[in-house]
Design a protein around this motif. Structure first.
Motif, PDB file in Angstrom:
ATOM      1  N   PHE A1388       0.691  -1.247   0.004  1.00 32.32           N
ATOM      2  CA  PHE A1388       0.057  -0.026   0.005  1.00 32.32           C
ATOM      3  C   PHE A1388       0.803   1.351   0.092  1.00 32.32           C
ATOM      4  O   PHE A1388       0.301   2.399   0.394  1.00 32.32           O
ATOM      5  N   GLY A1389       2.155   1.035  -0.283  1.00 33.05           N
ATOM      6  CA  GLY A1389       2.987   2.249  -0.408  1.00 33.05           C
ATOM      7  C   GLY A1389       3.576   2.905   0.737  1.00 33.05           C
ATOM      8  O   GLY A1389       3.805   3.975   0.871  1.00 33.05           O
ATOM      9  N   PHE A1390       3.658   2.024   1.872  1.00 31.33           N
ATOM     10  CA  PHE A1390       4.289   2.578   3.097  1.00 31.33           C
ATOM     11  C   PHE A1390       5.817   2.138   3.460  1.00 31.33           C
ATOM     12  O   PHE A1390       6.159   1.172   2.899  1.00 31.33           O
ATOM     13  N   LEU A1391       6.603   3.207   4.014  1.00 28.54           N
ATOM     14  CA  LEU A1391       7.897   3.155   4.140  1.00 28.54           C
ATOM     15  C   LEU A1391       8.035   3.019   5.611  1.00 28.54           C
ATOM     16  O   LEU A1391       7.582   3.674   6.378  1.00 28.54           O
ATOM     17  N   PRO A1392       9.107   2.197   5.950  1.00 25.78           N
ATOM     18  CA  PRO A1392       9.501   2.185   7.272  1.00 25.78           C
ATOM     19  C   PRO A1392      10.154   3.430   7.911  1.00 25.78           C
ATOM     20  O   PRO A1392      10.892   4.291   7.103  1.00 25.78           O
ATOM     21  N   CYS A1393       9.931   3.909   8.926  1.00 20.76           N
ATOM     22  CA  CYS A1393      10.650   4.921   9.748  1.00 20.76           C
ATOM     23  C   CYS A1393      11.316   4.475  11.096  1.00 20.76           C
ATOM     24  O   CYS A1393      10.789   3.682  11.781  1.00 20.76           O
ATOM     25  N   VAL A1394      12.596   4.674  10.953  1.00 20.62           N
ATOM     26  CA  VAL A1394      13.359   4.125  12.182  1.00 20.62           C
ATOM     27  C   VAL A1394      13.445   5.158  13.354  1.00 20.62           C
ATOM     28  O   VAL A1394      13.467   6.684  13.257  1.00 20.62           O
ATOM     29  N   LEU A1395      13.022   4.786  14.510  1.00 21.03           N
ATOM     30  CA  LEU A1395      12.997   5.626  15.542  1.00 21.03           C
ATOM     31  C   LEU A1395      13.898   5.189  16.803  1.00 21.03           C
ATOM     32  O   LEU A1395      14.175   3.728  16.584  1.00 21.03           O
ATOM     33  N   GLU A1396      14.229   5.782  17.584  1.00 18.90           N
ATOM     34  CA  GLU A1396      14.987   5.594  18.508  1.00 18.90           C
ATOM     35  C   GLU A1396      14.429   4.455  19.833  1.00 18.90           C
ATOM     36  O   GLU A1396      12.941   4.963  19.762  1.00 18.90           O
ATOM     37  N   GLU A1397      14.710   3.553  20.272  1.00 15.81           N
ATOM     38  CA  GLU A1397      14.058   2.765  21.336  1.00 15.81           C
ATOM     39  C   GLU A1397      14.082   3.489  22.383  1.00 15.81           C
ATOM     40  O   GLU A1397      14.805   3.966  23.089  1.00 15.81           O
ATOM     41  N   THR A1398      12.843   3.757  23.120  1.00 19.98           N
ATOM     42  CA  THR A1398      12.763   4.336  24.350  1.00 19.98           C
ATOM     43  C   THR A1398      12.570   3.781  25.261  1.00 19.98           C
ATOM     44  O   THR A1398      13.153   3.648  26.378  1.00 19.98           O
ATOM     45  N   ASN A1399      11.750   2.676  25.430  1.00 15.28           N
ATOM     46  CA  ASN A1399      11.594   1.827  26.729  1.00 15.28           C
ATOM     47  C   ASN A1399      11.866   0.278  26.278  1.00 15.28           C
ATOM     48  O   ASN A1399      11.189  -0.294  25.530  1.00 15.28           O
ATOM     49  N   LYS A1400      12.825  -0.339  26.817  1.00 19.92           N
ATOM     50  CA  LYS A1400      12.916  -1.564  26.664  1.00 19.92           C
ATOM     51  C   LYS A1400      11.824  -2.528  27.025  1.00 19.92           C
ATOM     52  O   LYS A1400      11.723  -3.762  26.687  1.00 19.92           O
ATOM     53  N   ASP A1401      11.086  -2.140  28.022  1.00 18.54           N
ATOM     54  CA  ASP A1401      10.116  -3.133  28.606  1.00 18.54           C
ATOM     55  C   ASP A1401       8.752  -3.186  27.497  1.00 18.54           C
ATOM     56  O   ASP A1401       8.358  -4.233  27.584  1.00 18.54           O
ATOM     57  N   LEU A1402       8.422  -2.167  26.975  1.00 20.22           N
ATOM     58  CA  LEU A1402       7.190  -2.260  26.292  1.00 20.22           C
ATOM     59  C   LEU A1402       7.438  -3.154  25.064  1.00 20.22           C
ATOM     60  O   LEU A1402       8.632  -3.103  24.323  1.00 20.22           O
ATOM     61  N   PRO A1403       6.406  -3.697  24.493  1.00 19.29           N
ATOM     62  CA  PRO A1403       6.598  -4.579  23.206  1.00 19.29           C
ATOM     63  C   PRO A1403       7.374  -3.600  22.254  1.00 19.29           C
ATOM     64  O   PRO A1403       7.050  -2.301  22.180  1.00 19.29           O
ATOM     65  N   LYS A1404       8.054  -4.273  21.124  1.00 19.33           N
ATOM     66  CA  LYS A1404       8.661  -3.426  20.064  1.00 19.33           C
ATOM     67  C   LYS A1404       7.321  -2.808  19.227  1.00 19.33           C
ATOM     68  O   LYS A1404       6.620  -3.584  18.838  1.00 19.33           O
ATOM     69  N   GLU A1405       7.814  -1.752  18.781  1.00 22.13           N
ATOM     70  CA  GLU A1405       7.054  -1.116  17.756  1.00 22.13           C
ATOM     71  C   GLU A1405       7.673  -0.681  16.391  1.00 22.13           C
ATOM     72  O   GLU A1405       8.781  -0.148  16.635  1.00 22.13           O
ATOM     73  N   TYR A1406       6.918  -0.772  15.483  1.00 23.64           N
ATOM     74  CA  TYR A1406       7.289  -0.334  14.293  1.00 23.64           C
ATOM     75  C   TYR A1406       6.677   0.546  13.519  1.00 23.64           C
ATOM     76  O   TYR A1406       5.430   0.326  13.257  1.00 23.64           O
ATOM     77  N   GLN A1407       7.198   1.683  12.998  1.00 26.31           N
ATOM     78  CA  GLN A1407       6.253   2.764  12.419  1.00 26.31           C
ATOM     79  C   GLN A1407       6.665   2.950  11.063  1.00 26.31           C
ATOM     80  O   GLN A1407       7.696   2.803  10.371  1.00 26.31           O
ATOM     81  N   TYR A1408       5.488   3.370  10.227  1.00 26.49           N
ATOM     82  CA  TYR A1408       5.507   3.415   8.794  1.00 26.49           C
ATOM     83  C   TYR A1408       5.011   4.637   8.337  1.00 26.49           C
ATOM     84  O   TYR A1408       3.913   5.009   9.005  1.00 26.49           O
ATOM     85  N   VAL A1409       5.330   5.240   7.239  1.00 22.78           N
ATOM     86  CA  VAL A1409       4.788   6.410   6.724  1.00 22.78           C
ATOM     87  C   VAL A1409       4.410   6.216   5.413  1.00 22.78           C
ATOM     88  O   VAL A1409       5.111   5.435   4.654  1.00 22.78           O
ATOM     89  N   HIS A1410       3.365   6.799   4.897  1.00 25.15           N
ATOM     90  CA  HIS A1410       3.062   6.502   3.544  1.00 25.15           C
ATOM     91  C   HIS A1410       3.843   7.363   2.596  1.00 25.15           C
ATOM     92  O   HIS A1410       4.368   8.352   3.059  1.00 25.15           O
TER      93      HIS A1410
END
Length: 1533
Positions: A1388-1410
């Motif tokens: 659908f045309g989304f590209l990954p965005c790399v973010l700094e890892e903030t909290n090690k305890d939380l589940p890993k999140e991956y963010q994308y932008v169209h």
């Protein structure tokens, strides 16, 4: 009186006629540049006088003799005919000085420090109505809207140091909240529903006014309400309801609902929105009240609350949570923030005291405009009125009220006329119902007293005396901690101590009791006289004096039995004039936006008193507009009575005799007045148009309506008094029971004959509160000046003082020595100005202190009561005693700063309260429904007061002193401004959907051309541009004229393609775009035929290096090095630039250069690394330890002639070097300079070993210094920082954030729009993105009215319901699910965005932008180790709200995506993506969401087909591998 012939000219057509006014210097030998002249027609001396300033006097542009020429636009506006005779004479600027001026601006961001600079720029200039002001140094454009001088609106005037400048923005962020309380479904007196009155009446009129004024606000419209449930305990509610319930002080359960109808939209025409609101209205109540109903489930009865019981303060706080973050998501096309609550009520709200204090402090500190518009009828008491929740239910407890001065109130009434009556009912009668006889007495009692506890059972009680006593004014006190003299002003609760004093109870009031009294004093504006009482205890004479005077003045009966209630005086909303209020800086925060009325009092232009319109006497310089009646302000409540009302302003408020603290008249002056007699009083009156009290003098001045004798100062200006007349229809009836009102002052003041106002005189006419259309259409920005500073005693007793000195010259000297890169330092004067600017930008205001008048000062030229301050009694911020001495006073809340500059030393003195308010935190839960959401989701937010005294000003001041050195980095707590962007490659597939109306949106991976090489080349070009780098001539430019596309299969065969070399780096040609479509020309056709035959061409010619020579296989390192240095065929260096050594190149260029010449498979990166080890090349900072990194990273040739004239050595300081230059590593594209096996075609989620998810690096971001004022326009030293990704990988979003504090909005905007244009040239787009794209509920910085949309992914589409990835080991399944989701997003045309890892305890999140930048998606990894319940409450809630599951760990997590819109994209751009030929102009963004939802839910088997195709690819590749292996085996045999 000499007459001149008037000509007109057009500016710009002739160089010599560029000024507003051109005259002949010979006619005016005494005139000089800067003089102000007055021009008027001799026949009409009392008509409009035009004032203009002489801006140039040169012989070339002279007119004929006795001729003057003015600009034609001005002539038309002032109705001056060409060739007519006019009088022109030079006037004294002081006589035509303006008291205040309103300036409007549109579609730009102007920070508060820019406003201050603009004010300085405009001082001593002449302005006229609608004059356009261009301040080129700051790139600011604005226009004069309205001017006031000596109590009247004028058409032209001169801005002096004392002129208050009000900035009004016609492009603000506006939140409109519609309170959907039960009254919305009631009918008003005209038979309309209140909702119709609000929407068809008020909003329709408001939007028309916006259109007329050309406003372009960014609007959010929210419907809100509170639902009460009839339940006694939580057990009565089913489990699914309990998450969001809250309990009020009466033990009732309730839930708050918010329905966002419009989010951040700009519209030219708002009619469609009104239709949308009407649609929502029809189902709103039904939806909200029945929201929780499920089949076979009992739910407690739900009712909609009344307006009074509603969530009014919560709504204001919700908007403040967004407004507070204005520095995070800065946009450059709007300024100002306004929240408007539209209620069907009458302006009375039942509220929690703690929440009131939070709201008040936040609204005042943030400088946000808050308007309350009531469509109910105006009541008979003072409003807005907050009634505090009374948690004490004992019989004697009394209700507490507060009249907030921080809410601007409007009453909207329609223009409908009823033929038979002009009566407007102002009281709602209780609904009649049939009752049993036995209940009558009970219901009557309830009706008489609002609550049982108020009913006093004592028939012998003297109620009149009791009331008299309860509502009597406070005693005068000589206080030490408060101002010595306290102004009567509007209030919240008055002080508790009054009761003790009234009962002669002094001896019981020992110091030990005082803390217990203090416990409840939570509103800082109430006058608490505790310390004053202690002082009075020691001064018996003072006490007896005040008691005596009090008795005489009020004729009170003090001798009645002790009062039944606890010691607390009440505010009487029907006559609040007897309450003493402490004057604080909070009360004066907004006063400078109000003009002074004819009596010299600040007025609100939408409060009218019905007085017959009088003709205005012409003053000396009657530069009035043609209609001087108040009605041309368009804010009349009844628009059909256009000219019936004239503003009769309220009484004066304070004198400015004392230096700093603004107090009422002191004893001495009060007593003098009786000696001096009337003439002297009149002299005082004229000298100080602000000299006030309800004195006989004031009463004797002609033209003042009797209301001026009232003393209660009320309303947002803090200077209007409240009188019963203000809300009475028939004023004459009210005078009967009115008592004279005492101005509270020193002890002898109460007994003086000053209050001898006749009862009949009071309340002669009604005051109507109309709608403040001006505030709602072009909201004022928080003024940059105020006028309150505590007196010396108060400073000493109530404040902690701290100070530090700055020596910018010494600091700069040290830094200049140690700094690797020289930058021009700021002069001490600039540092001082910048320090003041920073405080203004953070919400401080400059305090303008009136100087003491000297007796010799002449009177004002105009002798009316509203005369202006003369210029020689100038209110100035800095007393100019010596050249180099300057002093600035600033304040915010209870914090004061004094900044003084003496010679080269800057001293910063801070005054902060000795007893700060304790921080309060309110945890609030609610349900909200945003556009495109399907349900009301749970959300939670915290409301907190900010401790302004904790701001680290010392760090900020040193940051300015050292010009942003790395020793003083910007920290989050400094609230610096930032603008976050993603750099995204331009994508042609969007065009396919928008222009050709493609039915499906999952077509983004269908492209056959791999353009990695072009993407990287374009990226290099863009970064060179941003970094202001130039290539040396001789470098061959990359050429894009004949693209030879490489087909997706990344087989990099070593085939030579035809050569090309061009000498200059060409700009992007139009033909460049054709690279996507093969077959456009011969070269491409050849490529296509080769591809068919299995031969892949290589596009070597694209690197711009002539490849005449191929290196032989055994070439030495030294020979390669020599070839690299060749001036024509070498790598090519950058032109000489400060802080770069000579012979600098980037590693990416060197790698491509080597690849084109190496023939034996040697790795170019290894060769460069070998050269570094041999000390042939080195990192451009001179640091030998830095290895060679492929990318836009600088290296230089070490072995060069040190004596050459253009030789520049490296800095030898790595950290200083990276602070100067953007260095970016390239990953994921090493096949461009080294042959690698082509990657497998099998999708990642089906491979035997999955590839890692994103680029790997130690640091995600790096920060560099940024010169912001690239066009050298600003008169200010401007700089900032850029934070950027350290790695660029094709197919990923590249992030850039511009950060600044010492820059002007318009200049930063200039820089960024320049970058955006360059990006488009380089086939990229630079898209602004929010700091928190997903705005998930329960996260700290999240926007309370925004939230992600959850889109579940169907995982049961396999036949027989088999689980996905069953054939793989269990530990890899969670990752594979993630890669499957990623593959769907890529389609659908989304590209990954790399973010700094903030909290090690939380589940890993991956963010994308169209790829268009319009939307974001987020995948949360559901790996097994995160299956346990998270320790953090917030995480549990986030997943619960959004993913729709509870805290129960056994419930399987839903797999899906979070989807959010990018609200930072400008509206026009957003709406530009309307799909061609679609019904109702469907937007591309909404089509994407709809199609994405369909794909994820497997409609038409799309998801199943995608899965099958991927499995097929895997099968094919396995077969291919198997065949290859067999071939190898047969060869071996």
């Amino acid at each position: 009186m000499k007459l001149y012939k008037l000509n007109t000219h057009t500016r710009g057509c002739n160089k010599s006629y560029d000024a507003d006014l051109v005259l002949n210097p010979q006619d005016h030998p005494t005139a000089k540049v800067g003089d102000v002249v007055e021009i008027y027609s001799p026949e009409d001396e009392n008509g409009t006088h035009l004032l203009l300033q002489i801006t140039e006097l040169n012989e070339q542009s002279k007119t004929g003799r006795n001729v003057i020429s003015i600009e034609s636009g001005i002539a038309t506006a002032f109705k001056m005919r060409s060739y007519s005779n006019v009088v022109m004479q030079i006037v004294n600027p002081a006589d035509v000085a303006l008291d205040s001026i309103e300036i409007t601006f549109k579609d730009q961001y102007m920070g508060r420090s820019e406003m201050w600079r603009l004010k300085t720029y405009l001082t001593n200039t002449c302005v006229y109505v609608n004059k356009k002001i261009d301040y080129n140094d700051m790139q600011i454009r604005c226009q004069v809207y309205e001017m006031w001088s000596q109590g009247e609106r004028v058409a032209s005037g001169v801005i002096t140091d004392d002129t208050k400048i009000v900035f009004r923005s016609s492009t603000s962020m506006v939140y409109l909240f519609l309170q959907m309380s039960s009254e919305m479904w009631d009918f008003d007196i005209h038979g309309d529903l209140y909702f119709e009155k609000a929407v068809n009446g008020f909003l329709t009129e408001l939007f028309q006014k916006w259109k007329k004024l050309g406003c372009n606000h960014e609007v959010t419209i929210v419907l809100f309400s509170r639902t009460f449930y009839a339940a006694k305990s939580l057990d009565e509610f089913p489990a699914h309801m309990r998450d969001c319930l809250q309990l009020d002080y009466k033990g009732r359960y309730y839930e708050d609902f918010y329905r966002v109808a419009i989010q951040n939209e700009r519209n030219d025409d708002w009619c469609t929105v009104l239709a949308q609101l009407r649609k929502l209205f029809t189902s709103y109540q039904e939806t909200v009240l029945r929201y929780h109903e499920r089949q076979q489930m009992h739910i407690p009865h739900a009712t909609n609350s009344t307006a009074t019981q509603g969530n009014f303060l919560e709504v204001l706080n919700i908007s403040l949570n967004t407004f507070e973050k204005h520095y995070l998501d800065r946009t450059f096309d709007r300024t100002g923030q306004l929240s408007v609550v539209i209620t069907p009520g009458v302006g009375v709200f039942s509220v929690d005291r703690e929440l009131t204090n939070i709201t008040k402090q936040r609204i005042i500190d943030n400088g946000v405009g808050s308007d309350l518009v009531c469509v109910g009828e105006q009541p008979l008491h003072a409003v807005p009125l907050l009634k505090f929740h009374n948690k004490d239910t004992t019989l004697t407890s009394a209700d507490d009220y507060s009249l907030p001065h921080w809410i601007n109130l409007s009453f909207y009434s329609t223009n409908k006329k009823i033929a038979y009556s002009s009566f407007i009912p102002r009281i709602k009668l209780p609904i009649l119902s049939a009752v049993d006889e036995t209940d009558v007495e009970e219901s009557e009692r309830n009706f008489l007293s609002c609550n049982q506890s108020e009913y006093i059972h004592n028939s012998l009680f003297d109620y009149d005396a009791y009331d008299e006593q309860i509502f009597q004014p406070l005693p005068a006190q000589s206080t030490c901690s408060l101002q010595r003299v306290v102004r009567a002003k509007k209030t919240s609760v008055p002080s508790f101590e009054t009761y003790a004093y009234r009962n002669n109870d002094w001896e019981n009031l020992t110091p030990t009791k005082i803390p217990s009294l203090r416990r409840k004093m939570s509103d800082p504006d109430i006058h608490h006289g505790t310390s004053g009482m202690l002082a009075a205890l020691t001064d018996a004479t003072n006490l007896s004096e005040s008691l005596a005077s009090e008795k005489n003045a009020r004729r009170t009966i003090v001798s009645i039995a002790p009062i039944v209630r606890p010691g607390r005086a009440l505010i009487n909303p029907f006559d609040p004039s007897h309450v003493t209020i402490k004057l604080t800086s909070n009360r004066r925060r907004w006063t400078h936006i109000f003009p002074k009325g004819p009596t010299g009092v600040l007025i609100q232009q939408h409060h009218y008193q019905a007085v017959p319109a009088k003709s205005t006497p012409a003053a000396n310089y009657s530069r009035q507009l043609q209609h001087s009646t108040s009605s041309n302000n368009n804010c009349n409540a009844n628009n059909n009575n256009e000219n019936d009302y004239n503003i009769a302003a309220a009484g004066e408020q304070y004198d400015q005799v004392s230096t700093h603290s603004l107090m009422s008249l002191s004893k001495s002056i009060a007593s003098q007045q009786f000696v001096m007699g009337e003439e002297k009083v009149d002299f005082f009156k004229r000298r100080h148009n602000s000299l006030l009290t309800a004195t006989a003098a004031a009463a004797n001045v002609p033209n003042l309506t009797a209301t001026q004798a009232k003393s209660y100062l009320w309303g947002a200006t803090g200077e209007q008094e409240w009188t019963p007349a203000i809300t009475t229809e028939n004023g004459n009836a009210t005078g009967k029971h009115m008592k004279p009102i005492v101005e509270v002052d020193h002890s002898n003041f109460g007994s003086s004959p000053l209050e001898a106002t006749t009862p009949e005189a009071v309340g002669k006419g009604k005051i109507i509160i109309g709608v403040d259309w001006k505030s709602l259409s072009i909201p004022a920005c928080l003024p940059i000046t105020t006028d309150y500073f505590p007196d010396k005693r108060s400073l000493h007793n109530d404040y902690v003082i701290s100070d530090y000195t700055l020596l910018p010259d010494d600091v700069n000297l040290d830094y200049a020595r140690s700094r690797a890169v020289y930058r021009k330092p700021l002069s001490t004067e600039e540092v001082c100005k910048e320090i003041v600017s920073q405080r203004l930008a953070q919400g401080f205001q400059l305090i303008v202190v009136e100087e003491k008048p000297s007796a010799t000062n002449g009177c004002c030229s105009s002798s009316g009561p509203g005369c202006a301050l003369t210029s020689n009694q100038c209110s100035t911020v800095l007393p100019p005693s010596a050249e180099t001495r300057k002093e600035y006073l600033l304040s915010i809340g209870r914090i004061f700063h004094k900044i003084s500059l003496t010679g080269s030393v800057i001293t910063v003195t801070g005054y902060r309260p000795r007893h700060p308010y304790p921080p309060i935190n309110v945890d609030y839960r609610y349900r909200f429904h945003a556009p495109q959401h399907e349900t009301y989701e749970i959300s939670g937010v915290n409301f907190t007061t900010e401790k302004l005294e904790n701001f680290n000003w010392n760090h900020m001041d040193l940051y300015i002193c050292t010009r942003g050195d790395v020793d003083y980095p910007l920290m989050d707590s400094l609230k610096y401004w930032r603008f976050r962007m993603y750099l995204l490659p331009r994508e042609n597939m969007v065009n396919k959907i928008v222009s050709f109306g493609s039915q499906r949106c999952d077509i983004f991976t269908d492209a056959v051309v791999d353009n990695t090489r072009e993407q990287i080349d374009d990226f290099v070009r863009l970064i060179e541009n941003v970094s202001k780098l130039k290539r040396q001539i001789g470098r061959k430019a990359r050429q894009h004229d004949t693209p030879t596309p490489r087909i997706t299969e990344k087989n990099h065969n070593l085939l030579n393609a035809p050569q090309q070399s061009i000498n200059v780096r060409s700009k992007l040609e139009a033909s460049r775009i054709s690279r996507i479509f093969p077959g456009t020309d011969a070269a491409a056709a050849a490529a296509a035929s080769n591809a068919a035959a299995g031969v892949i061409p290589r596009d070597d010619q694209d690197d711009g290096f002539p490849v005449d020579i191929k290196f032989s296989a055994n070439i030495t390192l030294a020979e390669i090095f020599e070839a690299m240095k060749h001036p024509i065929t070498g790598v090519g260096y950058f032109a000489q630039t400060q802080s770069l050594p000579s012979c600098t190149f980037v590693s990416y260029d060197a790698l491509l250069w080597l690849k084109a010449r190496l023939s034996n498979g040697r790795h170019p990166l290894d060769i460069l690394e070998a050269m570094r080890k041999e000390h042939m090349i080195c990192h451009a900072s001179g640091d030998w330890s830095k290895p060679i990194i492929a990318g836009f990273v600088f290296y230089y040739v070490v072995q060069q002639d040190k004596n050459a004239k253009d030789y520049a050595p490296p800095l030898n300081d790595y950290s200083a070097f990276v602070n100067e230059w953007l260095e970016i590593e390239f990953q994921g594209c090493s096949f461009l300079w080294h042959d690698e096996p082509s990657p497998s075609e099998v999708p990642n989620f089906l491979r035997d070993t999955t590839a890692p998810q994103s680029w790997k690096t130690k640091r995600v971001y790096r920060q560099s210094h940024l010169e912001i004022d690239v066009n050298q326009k600003s008169d200010r030293m401007e700089w900032g920082h850029v934070k950027h990704h350290t790695v660029m990988q094709p197919g990923f979003a590249f992030e850039l954030v511009v950060e600044w504090v010492t820059s002007s909005g318009p200049i930063v905007s200039d820089l960024i729009s320049g970058w955006m244009r360059k990006a488009i040239h380089c086939s990229y787009q630079l898209v602004s993105v929010p700091a928190d794209p997903m705005a998930e509920p329960f996260t700290k910085k999240s926007d309370p009215l925004r939230g992600p949309i959850f889109i579940p992914l169907c995982v049961t589409f396999l036949p027989d319901g088999a689980a996905l990835f069953n054939e793989f080991p269990e530990e890899s399944r969670a990752d594979r699910m993630l890669f499957l989701q990623e593959a769907i997003l890529a389609r659908f045309g989304f590209l990954p965005c790399v973010l700094e890892e903030t909290n090690k305890d939380l589940p890993k999140e991956y963010q994308y932008v169209h790829c268009t930048g319009n939307m974001f998606a987020l995948i949360r990894c559901a790996s097994n180790k995160n299956q346990v319940e998270s320790p953090s409450r917030q995480e549990a809630n986030v997943t619960r709200c959004v993913y729709g599951h509870t805290n129960n760990t056994n419930v399987p997590k839903k797999v899906g995506f979070l989807w959010a819109w990018n609200h930072m994209i400008p509206n026009k751009k957003w709406k530009a993506l309307t799909i061609n030929n679609s019904e109702n102009g469907e937007l591309f963004q909404l089509k994407m969401l709809k199609d994405f939802r369909e794909f994820c839910s497997n409609s038409d088997q799309r998801l199943a087909n995608f899965w099958a195709n991927c499995q097929e690819l895997k099968r094919k590749s396995k077969k291919f591998e198997y065949n290859n292996n067999n071939n190898d085996d047969s060869k071996n045999i």
